[in-house]
Write a protein that holds these residues in place. Structure first.
Motif, short mmCIF file in Angstrom:
data_model
loop_
_atom_site.label_atom_id
_atom_site.label_comp_id
_atom_site.label_asym_id
_atom_site.label_seq_id
_atom_site.Cartn_x
_atom_site.Cartn_y
_atom_site.Cartn_z
N ARG A 248 0.87 -1.18 0.00
CA ARG A 248 0.00 0.00 0.00
C ARG A 248 0.90 1.22 0.00
NH1 ARG A 248 -0.50 2.56 4.91
NH2 ARG A 248 -2.41 3.57 4.25
N GLU A 249 0.89 1.91 -1.10
CA GLU A 249 1.77 3.07 -1.22
C GLU A 249 1.14 4.13 -2.09
OE1 GLU A 249 5.41 1.74 -2.99
OE2 GLU A 249 4.53 1.47 -4.94
N THR A 250 1.59 5.33 -1.88
CA THR A 250 1.16 6.46 -2.69
C THR A 250 2.39 6.97 -3.44
OG1 THR A 250 -0.50 7.05 -1.06
CG2 THR A 250 0.13 8.75 -2.63
N ARG A 251 2.23 7.18 -4.72
CA ARG A 251 3.33 7.71 -5.52
C ARG A 251 2.90 9.02 -6.15
NH1 ARG A 251 5.96 2.63 -8.80
NH2 ARG A 251 5.97 1.18 -7.05
N ALA A 252 3.83 9.94 -6.19
CA ALA A 252 3.60 11.21 -6.87
C ALA A 252 4.72 11.38 -7.90
CB ALA A 252 3.59 12.36 -5.89
#
Length: 63
Positions: free
Chosen positions: A54-58
């Motif tokens: 579970r990760e958020t990438r920008a």
């Protein structure tokens, strides 16, 4: 909308989840639950690693 994806790669199962829909504790519980299902339903030599990601990438692109 809730989505998850399971990808089997050899002896590893990776489950990709949306980070907003599950927290760290729930991710750990999900991994444990999947491991129990594998142990109950499959016969396999060695071990299978289950990883919940579970990760958020920008990402931005400079021109």
């Amino acid at each position: 909308m809730q989505k998850s994806y399971a990808i089997q790669a050899g002896r590893e199962v990776r489950i990709l989840v949306e980070p907003d829909s599950i927290d760290d504790v729930a991710a750990s519980n999900l991994a444990r639950k999947v491991v129990r299902k594998i142990e109950e339903n499959l016969v396999y030599p060695g071990e299978i690693v289950v990883t919940v990601v579970r990760e958020t990438r920008a990402t931005e692109v400079a021109h």
